[in-house]
Motif scaffolding. Structure first.
Motif, PDB file in Angstrom:
ATOM      1  N   GLN A  35       0.819  -1.208   0.000  1.00 20.46           N
ATOM      2  CA  GLN A  35       0.000   0.000   0.000  1.00 20.46           C
ATOM      3  C   GLN A  35       0.856   1.261   0.000  1.00 20.46           C
ATOM      4  OE1 GLN A  35      -2.435  -0.745   3.442  1.00 20.46           O
ATOM      5  NE2 GLN A  35      -3.975  -1.881   2.290  1.00 20.46           N
ATOM      6  N   VAL A  36       1.950   1.260   0.769  1.00 21.41           N
ATOM      7  CA  VAL A  36       2.850   2.419   0.786  1.00 21.41           C
ATOM      8  C   VAL A  36       3.473   2.633  -0.592  1.00 21.41           C
ATOM      9  CG1 VAL A  36       5.020   3.312   1.725  1.00 21.41           C
ATOM     10  CG2 VAL A  36       3.349   2.258   3.247  1.00 21.41           C
ATOM     11  N   LEU A  37       3.939   1.558  -1.212  1.00 20.89           N
ATOM     12  CA  LEU A  37       4.530   1.658  -2.541  1.00 20.89           C
ATOM     13  C   LEU A  37       3.503   2.107  -3.576  1.00 20.89           C
ATOM     14  CD1 LEU A  37       6.698  -1.599  -2.495  1.00 20.89           C
ATOM     15  CD2 LEU A  37       7.555   0.754  -2.474  1.00 20.89           C
ATOM     16  N   ALA A  38       2.269   1.634  -3.446  1.00 21.46           N
ATOM     17  CA  ALA A  38       1.218   2.046  -4.377  1.00 21.46           C
ATOM     18  C   ALA A  38       0.942   3.545  -4.260  1.00 21.46           C
ATOM     19  CB  ALA A  38      -0.056   1.250  -4.118  1.00 21.46           C
ATOM     20  N   VAL A  39       0.943   4.074  -3.033  1.00 24.21           N
ATOM     21  CA  VAL A  39       0.744   5.519  -2.830  1.00 24.21           C
ATOM     22  C   VAL A  39       1.861   6.292  -3.509  1.00 24.21           C
ATOM     23  CG1 VAL A  39       0.759   7.347  -1.100  1.00 24.21           C
ATOM     24  CG2 VAL A  39      -0.598   5.294  -0.710  1.00 24.21           C
ATOM     25  N   ILE A  40       3.112   5.846  -3.342  1.00 22.48           N
ATOM     26  CA  ILE A  40       4.245   6.524  -3.977  1.00 22.48           C
ATOM     27  C   ILE A  40       4.114   6.470  -5.498  1.00 22.48           C
ATOM     28  CG2 ILE A  40       6.751   6.457  -4.312  1.00 22.48           C
ATOM     29  CD1 ILE A  40       6.981   5.328  -1.473  1.00 22.48           C
ATOM     30  N   ALA A  41       3.719   5.308  -6.009  1.00 19.66           N
ATOM     31  CA  ALA A  41       3.594   5.140  -7.462  1.00 19.66           C
ATOM     32  C   ALA A  41       2.520   6.062  -8.038  1.00 19.66           C
ATOM     33  CB  ALA A  41       3.275   3.685  -7.789  1.00 19.66           C
ATOM     34  N   PHE A  42       1.352   6.102  -7.418  1.00 19.03           N
ATOM     35  CA  PHE A  42       0.264   6.934  -7.936  1.00 19.03           C
ATOM     36  C   PHE A  42       0.539   8.418  -7.707  1.00 19.03           C
ATOM     37  CE2 PHE A  42      -2.027   2.931  -7.909  1.00 19.03           C
ATOM     38  CZ  PHE A  42      -2.803   3.032  -9.058  1.00 19.03           C
ATOM     39  N   LEU A  43       1.101   8.761  -6.550  1.00 16.50           N
ATOM     40  CA  LEU A  43       1.435  10.162  -6.285  1.00 16.50           C
ATOM     41  C   LEU A  43       2.509  10.642  -7.257  1.00 16.50           C
ATOM     42  CD1 LEU A  43       1.026  12.630  -4.446  1.00 16.50           C
ATOM     43  CD2 LEU A  43       2.831  11.722  -2.965  1.00 16.50           C
ATOM     44  N   GLY A  44       3.525   9.816  -7.471  1.00 18.78           N
ATOM     45  CA  GLY A  44       4.576  10.180  -8.420  1.00 18.78           C
ATOM     46  C   GLY A  44       4.036  10.361  -9.826  1.00 18.78           C
ATOM     47  N   ALA A  45       3.134   9.459 -10.236  1.00 20.83           N
ATOM     48  CA  ALA A  45       2.544   9.573 -11.569  1.00 20.83           C
ATOM     49  C   ALA A  45       1.700  10.839 -11.702  1.00 20.83           C
ATOM     50  CB  ALA A  45       1.697   8.336 -11.859  1.00 20.83           C
ATOM     51  N   ALA A  46       0.974  11.189 -10.643  1.00 17.96           N
ATOM     52  CA  ALA A  46       0.132  12.387 -10.684  1.00 17.96           C
ATOM     53  C   ALA A  46       0.983  13.652 -10.810  1.00 17.96           C
ATOM     54  CB  ALA A  46      -0.740  12.446  -9.436  1.00 17.96           C
ATOM     55  N   ILE A  47       2.046  13.743 -10.007  1.00 18.59           N
ATOM     56  CA  ILE A  47       2.910  14.926 -10.062  1.00 18.59           C
ATOM     57  C   ILE A  47       3.668  14.968 -11.390  1.00 18.59           C
ATOM     58  CG2 ILE A  47       4.856  16.105  -8.967  1.00 18.59           C
ATOM     59  CD1 ILE A  47       3.960  14.943  -6.315  1.00 18.59           C
ATOM     60  N   HIS A  48       4.107  13.815 -11.862  1.00 15.47           N
ATOM     61  CA  HIS A  48       4.777  13.717 -13.164  1.00 15.47           C
ATOM     62  C   HIS A  48       3.868  14.256 -14.266  1.00 15.47           C
ATOM     63  CE1 HIS A  48       7.391  12.040 -16.267  1.00 15.47           C
ATOM     64  NE2 HIS A  48       6.332  11.425 -16.808  1.00 15.47           N
ATOM     65  N   GLY A  49       2.606  13.849 -14.249  1.00 16.21           N
ATOM     66  CA  GLY A  49       1.669  14.326 -15.259  1.00 16.21           C
ATOM     67  C   GLY A  49       1.352  15.797 -15.126  1.00 16.21           C
ATOM     68  N   ARG A  50       1.241  16.273 -13.872  1.00 17.19           N
ATOM     69  CA  ARG A  50       0.920  17.685 -13.660  1.00 17.19           C
ATOM     70  C   ARG A  50       2.088  18.581 -14.062  1.00 17.19           C
ATOM     71  NH1 ARG A  50      -0.940  20.478  -7.893  1.00 17.19           N
ATOM     72  NH2 ARG A  50      -1.191  22.596  -8.728  1.00 17.19           N
ATOM     73  N   GLN A  51       3.304  18.185 -13.705  1.00 19.06           N
ATOM     74  CA  GLN A  51       4.473  18.992 -14.049  1.00 19.06           C
ATOM     75  C   GLN A  51       4.649  19.109 -15.561  1.00 19.06           C
ATOM     76  OE1 GLN A  51       6.873  20.642 -12.161  1.00 19.06           O
ATOM     77  NE2 GLN A  51       5.631  20.308 -10.324  1.00 19.06           N
ATOM     78  N   GLY A  52       4.350  18.029 -16.264  1.00 18.68           N
ATOM     79  CA  GLY A  52       4.511  18.045 -17.713  1.00 18.68           C
ATOM     80  C   GLY A  52       3.259  18.417 -18.467  1.00 18.68           C
ATOM     81  N   ARG A  53       2.188  18.733 -17.729  1.00 16.22           N
ATOM     82  CA  ARG A  53       0.890  19.044 -18.348  1.00 16.22           C
ATOM     83  C   ARG A  53       0.514  17.962 -19.362  1.00 16.22           C
ATOM     84  NH1 ARG A  53       1.398  25.476 -19.880  1.00 16.22           N
ATOM     85  NH2 ARG A  53       2.316  26.191 -17.910  1.00 16.22           N
ATOM     86  N   LEU A  54       0.666  16.732 -18.930  1.00 17.82           N
ATOM     87  CA  LEU A  54       0.428  15.611 -19.829  1.00 17.82           C
ATOM     88  C   LEU A  54      -1.059  15.307 -19.953  1.00 17.82           C
ATOM     89  CD1 LEU A  54       3.245  13.179 -18.646  1.00 17.82           C
ATOM     90  CD2 LEU A  54       3.321  14.827 -20.507  1.00 17.82           C
ATOM     91  N   PRO A  55      -1.490  14.882 -21.130  1.00 22.48           N
ATOM     92  CA  PRO A  55      -2.886  14.443 -21.281  1.00 22.48           C
ATOM     93  C   PRO A  55      -3.155  13.238 -20.374  1.00 22.48           C
ATOM     94  CG  PRO A  55      -1.815  14.717 -23.416  1.00 22.48           C
ATOM     95  CD  PRO A  55      -0.739  14.820 -22.385  1.00 22.48           C
ATOM     96  N   LEU A  56      -4.381  13.088 -19.980  1.00 29.11           N
ATOM     97  CA  LEU A  56      -4.855  11.987 -19.153  1.00 29.11           C
ATOM     98  C   LEU A  56      -4.302  11.998 -17.733  1.00 29.11           C
ATOM     99  CD1 LEU A  56      -5.044   8.842 -21.465  1.00 29.11           C
ATOM    100  CD2 LEU A  56      -6.770  10.551 -20.976  1.00 29.11           C
ATOM    101  N   THR A  57      -3.703  13.109 -17.304  1.00 27.53           N
ATOM    102  CA  THR A  57      -3.318  13.208 -15.897  1.00 27.53           C
ATOM    103  C   THR A  57      -4.550  13.094 -15.007  1.00 27.53           C
ATOM    104  OG1 THR A  57      -1.453  14.621 -16.475  1.00 27.53           O
ATOM    105  CG2 THR A  57      -2.134  14.638 -14.181  1.00 27.53           C
ATOM    106  N   ASN A  58      -5.692  13.552 -15.541  1.00 25.35           N
ATOM    107  CA  ASN A  58      -6.939  13.450 -14.766  1.00 25.35           C
ATOM    108  C   ASN A  58      -7.303  11.998 -14.469  1.00 25.35           C
ATOM    109  OD1 ASN A  58      -7.298  16.204 -14.655  1.00 25.35           O
ATOM    110  ND2 ASN A  58      -8.564  16.298 -16.508  1.00 25.35           N
ATOM    111  N   TYR A  59      -6.841  11.054 -15.314  1.00 25.27           N
ATOM    112  CA  TYR A  59      -7.078   9.643 -15.029  1.00 25.27           C
ATOM    113  C   TYR A  59      -6.470   9.252 -13.692  1.00 25.27           C
ATOM    114  CZ  TYR A  59      -9.162   7.720 -19.302  1.00 25.27           C
ATOM    115  OH  TYR A  59     -10.028   7.386 -20.300  1.00 25.27           O
ATOM    116  N   VAL A  60      -5.270   9.763 -13.455  1.00 24.79           N
ATOM    117  CA  VAL A  60      -4.600   9.438 -12.200  1.00 24.79           C
ATOM    118  C   VAL A  60      -5.331  10.082 -11.036  1.00 24.79           C
ATOM    119  CG1 VAL A  60      -2.395   9.434 -10.980  1.00 24.79           C
ATOM    120  CG2 VAL A  60      -2.426   9.355 -13.469  1.00 24.79           C
ATOM    121  N   TYR A  61      -5.788  11.330 -11.210  1.00 22.15           N
ATOM    122  CA  TYR A  61      -6.542  11.992 -10.150  1.00 22.15           C
ATOM    123  C   TYR A  61      -7.816  11.220  -9.823  1.00 22.15           C
ATOM    124  CZ  TYR A  61      -3.575  16.105 -10.991  1.00 22.15           C
ATOM    125  OH  TYR A  61      -2.522  16.962 -11.120  1.00 22.15           O
TER     126      TYR A  61
END
Length: 613
Positions: free
Chosen positions: A282-308
């Motif tokens: 569960q801790v690793l999953a939080v890091i993975a999803f949080l990292g993906a969300a910030i990665h998408g937000r920083q790069g203004r990537l499409p489908l970042t809302n999927y992660v949210y």
């Protein structure tokens, strides 16, 4: 979702207005240059359409099955075994053929839930043939989407950029079903009437797919970066690229967490130390999803809302679970009380609940003892017995008003007790058994709470003949069905005319686990008319201990042979036949194989209760 603002954000004009052929390789190392957003959107749309189409087909199949089951139930309520003969025959050959060769079939031969062992390590099980087909289609479609690139482009570096975008895009898309399938309160479970165990299989395989796509996404970027450095005739700047770059840094953190999960979630580690695995997972999953969300937000990537949305679904499911736990177990003046009694190689655990529950036969719950283990236990336990009684009823005083009459029935003033049998293994169950065994009376009380009930998706009321196979502690799942079917037979609310309970145990000590409930079942009205109990003791202490009580309760020494039992009962069946099993994987596979051999000869449905995670 548009590409123009993203490209400009990285100092580049829109790709549509810029010559791909004349671009330097360094232009493809950042932003969305070379990424085919239109095709990415088409792949995700196709993927979701496919998922919805499969769900639509399953829903319609379930509706047809439910309609047939309802008709069979209604027409056979007052029918004898001769009048039920019509429902014992297959109405066509196509559906039985599919059940034998696809739906009930293991992947190879007859092995499905029997674990592969390497020494003492549990290496996992094989998915069924039907599960393999669905997983194969899902995974191969993702591979196809990733390979569907513009190979005719004049700039070959653009192919790697498109691959980078495609794999990252699909990794984001697959995160949503990955999270939904992991939830116990997954809305698809009651909608499709598919067990949580099945969704867990898909959760594990989709998670592996997401990790592989994330790795491919990173490798494609690294390849472009390496080509760009070589083109610029300079030393590799790949490591320096991560300095003071949150976009790359959080993407790398997410990838590392995913790779650790890939190995940490292997069957051997899961079964070796499940509680440790679960919380680290569960801790690793939080890091993975949080990292993906910030990665998408920083790069203004499409489908970042999927992660949210995926993260929001996780919080919603967790909130629902904890809200129900609090509602079921906690009160202003009191909370759930737990009594534990040590038995031979097991514990009888009784919960006196704060509020009444609506029980269904075949349900299971999750138990937790905060003073016994530091972690939240997520092991499922079938409900062996339950009872709801009013707290106080004045028998001497007859009701004189409507209000007095209402107060004589169990409602909010009633007490519900749920009893589980926890077989002693390792971890929490071993600690619980040791503590209860050390008490003078072998009985202790501990604070605890319970989550559920879950499962109990299928009703057996429309079948004339029901075979209930249990191996070891799997008897707890079948007891509720026996009690329910006997009660419905007496009340004339089911089609059941024959119930056969088959229980295989190692020694007679296991009989102590359920002795009070079996005694109550054997005293139920009309029991002798419909119920037969077959007990198999594989390792009896003495041959003289194996003695049958009557023709309705028979005991045998040696190993249970499900094939022979199913064959005998099939020939003497009354109406449609259901076979259910709850027990060790090898035992369940034997029952499954026995059903497959008969499924084309008459109506025989198979249900398996397994907790393979």
């Amino acid at each position: 979702m548009a590409s123009t603002p993203v490209s400009r954000a990285h100092g580049l004009p829109p790709a549509s207005n810029y010559s791909i052929c004349s671009m330097e390789p360094g232009n493809f190392t950042h932003g969305l240059m070379g990424v085919n957003l239109q095709m990415d959107s088409a792949t995700s749309t196709t993927l979701w359409t496919t998922i919805l189409a499969v769900c639509f087909i399953i829903v319609n199949v379930r509706l047809i099955q439910g309609g047939i089951s309802k008709l069979r139930h209604i027409f056979n309520l007052d029918a004898d075994h001769i009048q039920q003969a019509y429902w014992a025959q297959n109405g066509n050959t196509s559906w039985p053929w599919l059940k034998k060769r696809l739906i009930y079939a293991p992947l190879i031969k007859k092995r499905h839930n029997r674990n592969f062992q390497w020494g003492r390590l549990n290496m996992g099980t094989l998915p069924s043939r039907f599960h393999t087909v669905l997983l194969g289609l899902y995974i191969s479609s993702n591979i196809g989407y990733c390979c569907f690139l513009n190979y005719k482009t004049c700039n070959k570096v653009a192919i790697l950029a498109e691959l980078r975008g495609r794999t990252g895009h699909l990794a984001f898309v697959n995160m949503m079903p990955l999270m939904v399938f992991a939830g116990r309160n997954n809305i698809l479970i009651p909608l499709l009437r598919v067990s949580f165990d099945t969704f867990n299989i898909f959760h594990r395989w989709i998670s592996r797919l997401v990790v592989i796509e994330a790795i491919a996404h990173t490798v494609a970027w690294m390849a472009v970066k390496d080509i760009a450095d070589q083109h610029a005739k300079q030393q590799s700047t790949m490591v320096l690229a991560f300095n003071d770059n949150p976009f790359l840094g959080w993407g790398l953190a997410s990838l590392v967490a995913m790779i650790i999960i890939l190995f940490q979630a292997s069957s051997a580690i899961r079964h070796l130390a499940y509680e440790t695995f679960l919380h680290l997972h569960q801790v690793l999953a939080v890091i993975a999803f949080l990292g993906a969300a910030i990665h998408g937000r920083q790069g203004r990537l499409p489908l970042t809302n999927y992660v949210y949305v995926t993260i929001g679904l996780w919080f919603l499911e967790r909130g629902m679970r904890w809200s129900m736990i609090a509602y079921r177990n906690l009160g202003l003046r009191s909370s759930t009380r737990v009594t534990i009694e040590a038995l031979p190689e097991a514990c009888r655990v009784t919960y006196q609940l704060k509020r009444p529950w609506q029980m269904r036969p075949g349900c299971h719950v999750y138990a937790h003892f905060p003073t016994l283990t530091w972690s939240l236990s997520s092991h499922p336990f079938s409900i062996a017995w339950y009872d709801t009684r009013p707290d106080t009823i004045e028998l001497e005083k007859l009701p004189t008003t409507t209000a007095d009459l209402a107060n004589t029935f169990p409602n909010r003033n009633s007490t519900t007790t749920i009893t589980l049998i926890m077989s002693k293994k390792s971890g929490m169950t071993a600690k619980l058994h040791a503590r209860a065994l050390a008490a003078p009376s072998n009985i202790i009380s501990l604070p605890g709470y319970i989550e559920g009930p879950y499962g109990g998706l299928e009703s057996l009321h429309s079948y004339g003949t029901v075979l209930l196979f249990a191996g070891g502690v799997g008897i707890t799942h079948q007891l509720s069905h026996v009690r329910d079917l006997l009660g419905s037979y007496t009340a004339c609310t089911s089609a059941v005319r024959k119930i056969v309970l088959i229980w295989s145990v190692r020694t007679q000590d296991a009989f102590d686990w359920v002795h009070p409930w079996m005694s109550e079942i054997l005293q139920m009205p009309n029991r002798r008319e419909v119920l037969k109990v077959l007990l198999f003791v594989t390792k009896p202490r003495h041959a003289g201990d194996v003695v049958s009580r009557s023709a309705q309760v028979q005991m045998f020494g040696g190993r249970c042979k499900p094939g022979r039992i199913v064959e005998d009962e099939f020939e003497k069946r009354k109406g449609a036949m259901a076979v259910t099993v709850c027990g060790p994987g090898a035992f369940a596979d034997e029952v499954r194989e026995a059903v497959r051999e008969r499924v084309e000869e008459g109506v025989v449905d198979f249900q398996e209760e397994s907790f393979s995670w």
